[in-house]
Design an enzyme around this catalytic site. Structure first.
Site, PDB file in Angstrom:
ATOM      1  N   LYS A  68       3.807  17.303  -0.133  1.00 41.46           N
ATOM      2  CA  LYS A  68       4.277  15.935   0.147  1.00 41.46           C
ATOM      3  C   LYS A  68       5.385  16.018   1.167  1.00 41.46           C
ATOM      4  CE  LYS A  68       4.342  11.502  -0.894  1.00 41.46           C
ATOM      5  NZ  LYS A  68       4.126  11.268   0.547  1.00 41.46           N
ATOM      6  N   LYS A  92      13.413  19.115  -2.629  1.00 39.10           N
ATOM      7  CA  LYS A  92      13.746  17.702  -2.876  1.00 39.10           C
ATOM      8  C   LYS A  92      12.863  17.118  -3.984  1.00 39.10           C
ATOM      9  CE  LYS A  92      14.351  15.590   0.908  1.00 39.10           C
ATOM     10  NZ  LYS A  92      14.119  14.880   2.190  1.00 39.10           N
ATOM     11  N   LYS A 104       5.496  19.274   5.440  1.00 36.10           N
ATOM     12  CA  LYS A 104       6.027  18.419   6.521  1.00 36.10           C
ATOM     13  C   LYS A 104       5.092  18.552   7.708  1.00 36.10           C
ATOM     14  CE  LYS A 104       9.658  15.778   7.400  1.00 36.10           C
ATOM     15  NZ  LYS A 104      10.491  14.992   6.474  1.00 36.10           N
ATOM     16  N   ASN A 218      15.136   3.678  10.324  1.00 26.94           N
ATOM     17  CA  ASN A 218      14.774   3.249   8.972  1.00 26.94           C
ATOM     18  C   ASN A 218      15.887   3.583   7.987  1.00 26.94           C
ATOM     19  OD1 ASN A 218      13.818   4.231   6.211  1.00 26.94           O
ATOM     20  ND2 ASN A 218      12.164   2.884   6.813  1.00 26.94           N
ATOM     21  N   SER A 346       7.648   6.954  -2.342  1.00 26.87           N
ATOM     22  CA  SER A 346       6.336   7.382  -1.839  1.00 26.87           C
ATOM     23  C   SER A 346       5.451   7.820  -3.006  1.00 26.87           C
ATOM     24  CB  SER A 346       6.490   8.555  -0.862  1.00 26.87           C
ATOM     25  OG  SER A 346       6.589   8.076   0.461  1.00 26.87           O
TER      26      SER A 346
HETATM   27  P1  NAD Z   1      13.969   6.735  12.659  1.00 23.03           P
HETATM   28  O1  NAD Z   1      13.072   7.221  13.715  1.00 23.03           O
HETATM   29  O2  NAD Z   1      13.642   5.452  11.989  1.00 23.03           O
HETATM   30  O3  NAD Z   1      15.474   6.623  13.200  1.00 23.03           O
HETATM   31  C1  NAD Z   1      16.188   7.678  13.747  1.00 23.03           C
HETATM   32  C2  NAD Z   1      17.501   7.148  14.262  1.00 23.03           C
HETATM   33  O4  NAD Z   1      18.328   8.232  14.692  1.00 23.03           O
HETATM   34  C3  NAD Z   1      17.381   6.214  15.457  1.00 23.03           C
HETATM   35  O5  NAD Z   1      18.312   5.157  15.299  1.00 23.03           O
HETATM   36  C4  NAD Z   1      17.800   7.091  16.634  1.00 23.03           C
HETATM   37  O6  NAD Z   1      18.322   6.340  17.701  1.00 23.03           O
HETATM   38  C5  NAD Z   1      18.857   7.933  15.975  1.00 23.03           C
HETATM   39  N1  NAD Z   1      19.157   9.187  16.654  1.00 23.03           N
HETATM   40  C6  NAD Z   1      18.287  10.090  17.149  1.00 23.03           C
HETATM   41  N2  NAD Z   1      18.965  11.121  17.683  1.00 23.03           N
HETATM   42  C7  NAD Z   1      20.279  10.857  17.506  1.00 23.03           C
HETATM   43  C8  NAD Z   1      21.481  11.520  17.841  1.00 23.03           C
HETATM   44  N3  NAD Z   1      21.463  12.690  18.460  1.00 23.03           N
HETATM   45  N4  NAD Z   1      22.641  10.940  17.498  1.00 23.03           N
HETATM   46  C9  NAD Z   1      22.673   9.744  16.869  1.00 23.03           C
HETATM   47  N5  NAD Z   1      21.565   9.088  16.515  1.00 23.03           N
HETATM   48  C10 NAD Z   1      20.390   9.620  16.846  1.00 23.03           C
HETATM   49  O7  NAD Z   1      14.054   7.925  11.588  1.00 23.03           O
HETATM   50  P2  NAD Z   1      14.464   7.825  10.063  1.00 23.03           P
HETATM   51  O8  NAD Z   1      13.215   7.709   9.276  1.00 23.03           O
HETATM   52  O9  NAD Z   1      15.545   6.836   9.902  1.00 23.03           O
HETATM   53  O10 NAD Z   1      15.018   9.291   9.788  1.00 23.03           O
HETATM   54  C11 NAD Z   1      16.379   9.663  10.017  1.00 23.03           C
HETATM   55  C12 NAD Z   1      16.683  10.916   9.218  1.00 23.03           C
HETATM   56  O11 NAD Z   1      16.432  10.687   7.824  1.00 23.03           O
HETATM   57  C13 NAD Z   1      15.857  12.140   9.563  1.00 23.03           C
HETATM   58  O12 NAD Z   1      16.634  13.303   9.388  1.00 23.03           O
HETATM   59  C14 NAD Z   1      14.753  12.114   8.532  1.00 23.03           C
HETATM   60  O13 NAD Z   1      14.147  13.385   8.338  1.00 23.03           O
HETATM   61  C15 NAD Z   1      15.542  11.679   7.324  1.00 23.03           C
HETATM   62  N6  NAD Z   1      14.754  11.104   6.242  1.00 23.03           N
HETATM   63  C16 NAD Z   1      13.914  10.065   6.457  1.00 23.03           C
HETATM   64  C17 NAD Z   1      13.215   9.528   5.385  1.00 23.03           C
HETATM   65  C18 NAD Z   1      12.337   8.306   5.536  1.00 23.03           C
HETATM   66  O14 NAD Z   1      11.898   7.795   4.509  1.00 23.03           O
HETATM   67  N7  NAD Z   1      12.095   7.804   6.722  1.00 23.03           N
HETATM   68  C19 NAD Z   1      13.346  10.079   4.107  1.00 23.03           C
HETATM   69  C20 NAD Z   1      14.214  11.146   3.923  1.00 23.03           C
HETATM   70  C21 NAD Z   1      14.914  11.634   5.003  1.00 23.03           C
END
Ligand code: NAD
Length: 415
Positions: A68, A92, A104, A218, A346
């Site tokens: 997952k 996790k 992943k 997100n 999820s």
């Molecule tokens: P996303 O694509 O929705 O958003 C990413 C954000 O990070 C954007 O606002 C982008 O502009 C910003 N960003 C990118 N590079 C950057 C930088 N160098 N400095 C500052 N901001 C920057 O992605 P997301 O789903 O929000 O994921 C963000 C983090 O959370 C990742 O590490 C991801 O692995 C982790 N995560 C996501 C989920 C999920 O459900 N989507 C779950 C667990 C962890």
């Protein structure tokens, strides 16, 4: 210097093993992914020219259930990043105590350079390349950086066309009208808040705290809303290009809609423009990295002034930074606990799809909150018992649960 996230993830594993009584065979298994698949994805571009994109799926562990984990679309995505993210997913899911293993996926691509049609063909191409190793009981991908519910919807549709499986349980994070779960969109940010709230008193943070958030996709965007809705002040936010700061607090909804309209935070009125580096070093109660890996490292850890770091991104802190922050009394709520809300909901989505049910947002979020309150308490108590930090404690708890799932077959399987 670029820091390899896999090295960081493996170092975290070894450091945790030193403080807990970790089964040696479990540790050995965790250092290796069970399976890795590389795919070359052909995409007909709008110009008529064919391009090949590099895609991956790392299936790290199926000991506790189907693989997952999310799929990342990013120009810097590479196999080692995906390997690190897959290992963190295994841990996790064990920390959350859900019946899932860890995996992943990713594609090396800057999705901003593609038209919508190209993006859809690429997303469907990833599924075509990987279909033999996917499925509701085998491997269940989800969203990550730059993969939206719409993209996951295309992927789920492609999977259904190729296999005839209409359950929707092969992908999570789908749009709600296409079998997605209520609450999945906000789950990671919301879960981060529940975790923080469960541990808030342990880390002596007031009921109304100042918060800085790096990344406003997100995860960061939803976290900002939830923290504000619960009486905290979000004083700084940033995206990949720039950041904004207002000591009296930002109007989060106004910031998010400005970013949606203009594509950036530039010229947002009535605030101070700051860089991402400055945001990380602000004197706040809570710092939330919610973007990418390796943001807090040996080079800036001594300058961090937050009282607690809530890791909503995966792997934002290196082990060198961990040590510096620990010696300075700055607590870190680790990613494998703090951002587990996404994979927890999820899993609820997967369960609803398999059973043909649809749960209300209230039910989903209540179950999420109960899960995170329980697991946060377990990890905090273990950290106290082991006299260690929350990250090592979370790893130890996860590794024990994986060992338990391996049961008496562990020695046989490890041979
Ligand atoms: P996303 O694509 O929705 O958003 C990413 C954000 O990070 C954007 O606002 C982008 O502009 C910003 N960003 C990118 N590079 C950057 C930088 N160098 N400095 C500052 N901001 C920057 O992605 P997301 O789903 O929000 O994921 C963000 C983090 O959370 C990742 O590490 C991801 O692995 C982790 N995560 C996501 C989920 C999920 O459900 N989507 C779950 C667990 C962890």
């Amino acid at each position: 210097m670029t820091i390899n996230p896999l090295k960081n993830a493996l170092a975290q594993l070894e450091r945790a093993a030193k403080v807990g009584n970790v089964n040696a065979e479990t540790l050995l298994r965790m250092r290796h992914a069970e399976r890795e698949v590389h795919v070359a994805i052909p995409v007909k571009m709008d110009t008529g020219k064919l391009r090949i994109f590099e895609g991956y799926r790392v299936q790290h562990s199926s000991v506790r259930g189907p693989y997952k984990g999310g799929i990342r679309f990013h120009p810097d995505t590479n196999i080692d990043e995906v390997r690190a993210l897959a290992l963190w997913m295994t841990l996790k899911c064990a920390v959350a105590d859900i019946p899932m293993g860890g995996g992943k996926g990713g594609i090396t691509v800057d999705p901003k350079t593609l038209s919508k049609g190209e993006l859809e063909r690429l997303s469907r191409g990833w599924v075509r390349g990987l279909v033999p190793v996917l499925g509701p009981k085998i491997d269940v991908p989800a969203p990550d950086v730059n993969t939206t519910p719409e993209i996951i919807g295309w992927m789920a549709d492609e999977y259904a066309k190729l296999t005839g499986d209409e359950s929707g349980a092969g992908f999570t994070g789908k749009p709600v009208d296409k079998g997605g779960s209520e609450g999945r969109g906000v789950a990671t940010g919301m879960g981060g808040f529940y975790t923080f709230d469960a541990l808030r008193k342990d880390v002596s943070i007031p009921a109304s705290a100042n918060v800085a958030i790096q990344g406003m996709g997100n995860v960061g965007g939803n976290a900002a809303k939830v923290f504000q809705d619960h009486g905290h002040r979000v004083i700084a936010m940033s995206d990949s290009r720039s950041g904004i700061y207002c000591k009296d607090g930002l109007d989060v909804s106004a910031v998010l809609s400005y970013k949606e309209r203009n594509g950036s935070l530039k010229d947002f009125p009535g605030v101070e423009q700051i860089s991402n580096e400055q945001l990380l070093e602000l004197p706040v109660d809570v710092l939330i990295p919610a973007a990418l890996e390796n943001q807090i490292t040996a080079s800036n850890a001594a300058k961090i002034k937050a009282r607690v770091i809530l890791e909503l991104a995966n792997g934002p802190t290196t082990t060198e930074a961990d040590d510096i922050l620990f010696s300075r009394g700055i607590a870190i709520v680790p990613d494998i606990l703090a951002n587990s809300g996404g994979v927890i909901v999820s899993t609820f989505e997967w369960e609803q799809n398999l059973k043909g049910e649809h749960w209300s947002e209230k039910d989903v979020l209540e179950k999420l909150q109960t899960t995170l309150e329980t697991q946060s308490r377990i990890i905090a108590d273990r950290a106290a018992a082991l006299k260690t930090d929350l990250r090592r404690a979370a790893f130890v708890v996860a590794l024990e649960r994986i060992t338990q799932a391996l049961g008496s077959s562990a020695s046989v399987r490890a041979e």
